[in-house]
Motif scaffolding. Structure first.
Motif, PDB file in Angstrom:
ATOM      1  N   GLU A 163      -3.889 -11.198  -5.365  1.00  0.00           N
ATOM      2  CA  GLU A 163      -4.166 -10.484  -6.872  1.00  0.00           C
ATOM      3  C   GLU A 163      -3.331 -10.222  -7.120  1.00  0.00           C
ATOM      4  O   GLU A 163      -1.783 -10.515  -6.531  1.00  0.00           O
ATOM      5  N   VAL A 164      -2.726 -10.024  -8.572  1.00  0.00           N
ATOM      6  CA  VAL A 164      -1.748 -10.511  -9.147  1.00  0.00           C
ATOM      7  C   VAL A 164      -1.186  -8.913  -9.951  1.00  0.00           C
ATOM      8  O   VAL A 164      -1.809  -7.475 -10.117  1.00  0.00           O
ATOM      9  N   GLY A 165       0.342  -8.882  -8.972  1.00  0.00           N
ATOM     10  CA  GLY A 165       0.983  -7.374  -9.252  1.00  0.00           C
ATOM     11  C   GLY A 165       0.438  -6.638  -8.380  1.00  0.00           C
ATOM     12  O   GLY A 165       1.429  -5.450  -8.335  1.00  0.00           O
ATOM     13  N   THR A 166       0.441  -6.565  -7.233  1.00  0.00           N
ATOM     14  CA  THR A 166      -0.391  -5.189  -6.350  1.00  0.00           C
ATOM     15  C   THR A 166       0.003  -5.136  -5.134  1.00  0.00           C
ATOM     16  O   THR A 166       0.912  -6.843  -4.656  1.00  0.00           O
ATOM     17  N   ILE A 167      -0.206  -4.585  -3.640  1.00  0.00           N
ATOM     18  CA  ILE A 167       0.497  -4.815  -2.483  1.00  0.00           C
ATOM     19  C   ILE A 167      -0.037  -5.141  -1.910  1.00  0.00           C
ATOM     20  O   ILE A 167       0.028  -6.390  -0.868  1.00  0.00           O
ATOM     21  N   GLN A 168      -1.727  -5.441  -2.539  1.00  0.00           N
ATOM     22  CA  GLN A 168      -2.701  -6.303  -1.645  1.00  0.00           C
ATOM     23  C   GLN A 168      -2.319  -7.651  -2.097  1.00  0.00           C
ATOM     24  O   GLN A 168      -2.221  -8.285  -1.063  1.00  0.00           O
ATOM     25  N   GLY A 169      -1.993  -8.100  -3.044  1.00  0.00           N
ATOM     26  CA  GLY A 169      -1.352  -9.135  -3.951  1.00  0.00           C
ATOM     27  C   GLY A 169      -0.583 -10.072  -2.655  1.00  0.00           C
ATOM     28  O   GLY A 169      -0.141 -11.264  -2.138  1.00  0.00           O
ATOM     29  N   LEU A 170       0.990  -8.842  -2.446  1.00  0.00           N
ATOM     30  CA  LEU A 170       1.938  -9.567  -1.844  1.00  0.00           C
ATOM     31  C   LEU A 170       1.614  -9.185  -0.686  1.00  0.00           C
ATOM     32  O   LEU A 170       1.864 -10.738   0.249  1.00  0.00           O
ATOM     33  N   GLN A 171       0.552  -8.310   0.162  1.00  0.00           N
ATOM     34  CA  GLN A 171       0.303  -8.356   1.664  1.00  0.00           C
ATOM     35  C   GLN A 171      -0.119 -10.217   2.194  1.00  0.00           C
ATOM     36  O   GLN A 171      -0.382 -10.525   3.243  1.00  0.00           O
ATOM     37  N   GLN A 172      -1.413 -10.522   1.059  1.00  0.00           N
ATOM     38  CA  GLN A 172      -1.862 -11.513   1.300  1.00  0.00           C
ATOM     39  C   GLN A 172      -1.232 -12.663   1.438  1.00  0.00           C
ATOM     40  O   GLN A 172      -1.185 -14.271   2.106  1.00  0.00           O
ATOM     41  N   ILE A 173      -0.672 -12.729   0.137  1.00  0.00           N
ATOM     42  CA  ILE A 173       0.767 -13.864   0.333  1.00  0.00           C
ATOM     43  C   ILE A 173       1.262 -14.288   1.581  1.00  0.00           C
ATOM     44  O   ILE A 173       1.496 -14.676   2.129  1.00  0.00           O
ATOM     45  N   HIS A 174       2.066 -12.978   1.982  1.00  0.00           N
ATOM     46  CA  HIS A 174       3.309 -12.560   3.531  1.00  0.00           C
ATOM     47  C   HIS A 174       1.878 -13.443   4.586  1.00  0.00           C
ATOM     48  O   HIS A 174       2.635 -14.335   5.674  1.00  0.00           O
ATOM     49  N   HIS A 197      11.657  -4.088   0.696  1.00  0.00           N
ATOM     50  CA  HIS A 197      11.830  -4.949   0.712  1.00  0.00           C
ATOM     51  C   HIS A 197      10.318  -4.337   2.497  1.00  0.00           C
ATOM     52  O   HIS A 197      10.535  -3.960   3.607  1.00  0.00           O
ATOM     53  N   PRO A 198       9.135  -4.644   1.828  1.00  0.00           N
ATOM     54  CA  PRO A 198       8.204  -4.391   2.319  1.00  0.00           C
ATOM     55  C   PRO A 198       7.600  -4.351   4.424  1.00  0.00           C
ATOM     56  O   PRO A 198       6.701  -4.459   5.045  1.00  0.00           O
ATOM     57  N   PHE A 199       8.238  -5.943   4.658  1.00  0.00           N
ATOM     58  CA  PHE A 199       8.204  -7.034   5.289  1.00  0.00           C
ATOM     59  C   PHE A 199       9.378  -6.822   6.005  1.00  0.00           C
ATOM     60  O   PHE A 199      10.351  -6.745   5.900  1.00  0.00           O
ATOM     61  N   THR A 237       7.807 -14.376  -0.314  1.00  0.00           N
ATOM     62  CA  THR A 237       6.943 -14.040  -0.261  1.00  0.00           C
ATOM     63  C   THR A 237       7.242 -12.868  -1.754  1.00  0.00           C
ATOM     64  O   THR A 237       6.211 -13.438  -2.419  1.00  0.00           O
ATOM     65  N   THR A 238       8.465 -12.362  -2.403  1.00  0.00           N
ATOM     66  CA  THR A 238       8.323 -11.894  -3.655  1.00  0.00           C
ATOM     67  C   THR A 238       8.150 -13.005  -4.446  1.00  0.00           C
ATOM     68  O   THR A 238       8.353 -12.652  -5.398  1.00  0.00           O
ATOM     69  N   ARG A 239       8.791 -14.224  -4.267  1.00  0.00           N
ATOM     70  CA  ARG A 239       9.283 -14.797  -5.313  1.00  0.00           C
ATOM     71  C   ARG A 239       8.025 -15.139  -5.959  1.00  0.00           C
ATOM     72  O   ARG A 239       7.691 -15.571  -6.843  1.00  0.00           O
ATOM     73  N   ILE A 240       7.343 -15.764  -5.127  1.00  0.00           N
ATOM     74  CA  ILE A 240       5.470 -15.753  -5.187  1.00  0.00           C
ATOM     75  C   ILE A 240       5.065 -15.153  -6.145  1.00  0.00           C
ATOM     76  O   ILE A 240       4.567 -15.294  -7.121  1.00  0.00           O
ATOM     77  N   TRP A 241       5.175 -14.678  -4.887  1.00  0.00           N
ATOM     78  CA  TRP A 241       4.320 -12.541  -6.181  1.00  0.00           C
ATOM     79  C   TRP A 241       4.975 -12.638  -7.652  1.00  0.00           C
ATOM     80  O   TRP A 241       4.300 -12.527  -8.230  1.00  0.00           O
ATOM     81  N   LEU A 242       6.411 -12.882  -8.168  1.00  0.00           N
ATOM     82  CA  LEU A 242       6.949 -12.852  -8.813  1.00  0.00           C
ATOM     83  C   LEU A 242       6.044 -14.007 -10.021  1.00  0.00           C
ATOM     84  O   LEU A 242       5.922 -13.622 -11.252  1.00  0.00           O
ATOM     85  N   ASP A 243       6.684 -15.218  -9.397  1.00  0.00           N
ATOM     86  CA  ASP A 243       6.015 -16.412 -10.347  1.00  0.00           C
ATOM     87  C   ASP A 243       4.227 -16.092 -10.544  1.00  0.00           C
ATOM     88  O   ASP A 243       3.759 -16.469 -11.942  1.00  0.00           O
TER      89      ASP A 243
END
Length: 207
Positions: free
Chosen positions: A53-64, A125-127, A134-140
């Motif tokens: 998911e792009v730009g969401t907290i769920q998406g960030l958690q998926q990456i992490h 800094h959620p983790f 994690t957030t750099r991939i999320w940003l890209d």
């Protein structure tokens, strides 16, 4: 102890084996960072990248969860403890869920808005570990989805990046300039992705 604490302990250990230990600990393929980096490389080849998911907290958690699954028992989980770095206290765990909900709602249709959202996520800094990578991939992924751009991280000096991110808590002008000057349209380029992972992990290495 976490990665940085182990490095700090080794630096202050009074014998001539600290340097080779730090080199082994930092670059060994058996370290968490090395294993996580291998998993990050594999992201480009996997179908998971397109399902995040792009730009969401769920998406960030998926990456992490993908980067650190099997390495940390808190992979993909929002922290419930307070953390700080370099004297800076990140968002209090007590209010973190509320803060993240607000960040998720932030607009992300322009470059300026996307970077502001990225800066706020860094402050949250959620983790417990692995936030920067994690957030750099999320940003890209946001930039790719919205602007058909991504960051060529190899164009951004480590010291300048870390200083700009620290300053972004008060003024995001410097990090915006750094990121904007490194924008590229090579969003589907495998070499660009792999190079980005290399630099992202390099930013996290202890000096």
């Amino acid at each position: 102890m976490d990665y940085n604490q182990v490095i700090e302990l080794a630096k202050n250990f009074p014998n001539n084996k600290s340097v080779p230990f730090i080199q082994w600990f930092t670059y060994s393929e058996e370290t968490i960072d090395a294993k996580s980096k291998t998993k990050a490389y594999a992201l480009f080849e996997s179908s998971l990248l397109d399902s995040i998911e792009v730009g969401t907290i769920q998406g960030l958690q998926q990456i992490h969860a993908y980067l650190f699954g099997g390495l940390y028992d808190f992979a993909g989980k929002i922290r419930t403890v307070n953390i700080s770095k370099g004297g800076f206290q990140f968002a209090a765990a007590e209010f973190l869920e509320q803060n993240l909900a607000g960040i998720e709602k932030m607009p992300d249709t322009t470059f300026e808005q996307i970077v502001e959202k990225y800066v706020e996520m860094n402050i949250a800094h959620p983790f417990r570990e692995g936030n920067g990578r994690t957030t750099r991939i999320w940003l890209d992924l946001i930039l790719k989805h919205t602007l058909k751009k991504c960051i060529d991280w190899s164009k951004i000096n480590k010291r300048e990046y870390l200083e700009a991110m620290a300053e972004s808590v008060i003024d995001s002008g410097k990090i915006k300039a750094l990121l904007q000057n490194a924008l590229t349209d090579k969003i589907n380029d495998r070499e660009m992705f792999m190079k980005g992972i290399d630099y992202s992990y390099y930013y996290e290495e202890a000096e």
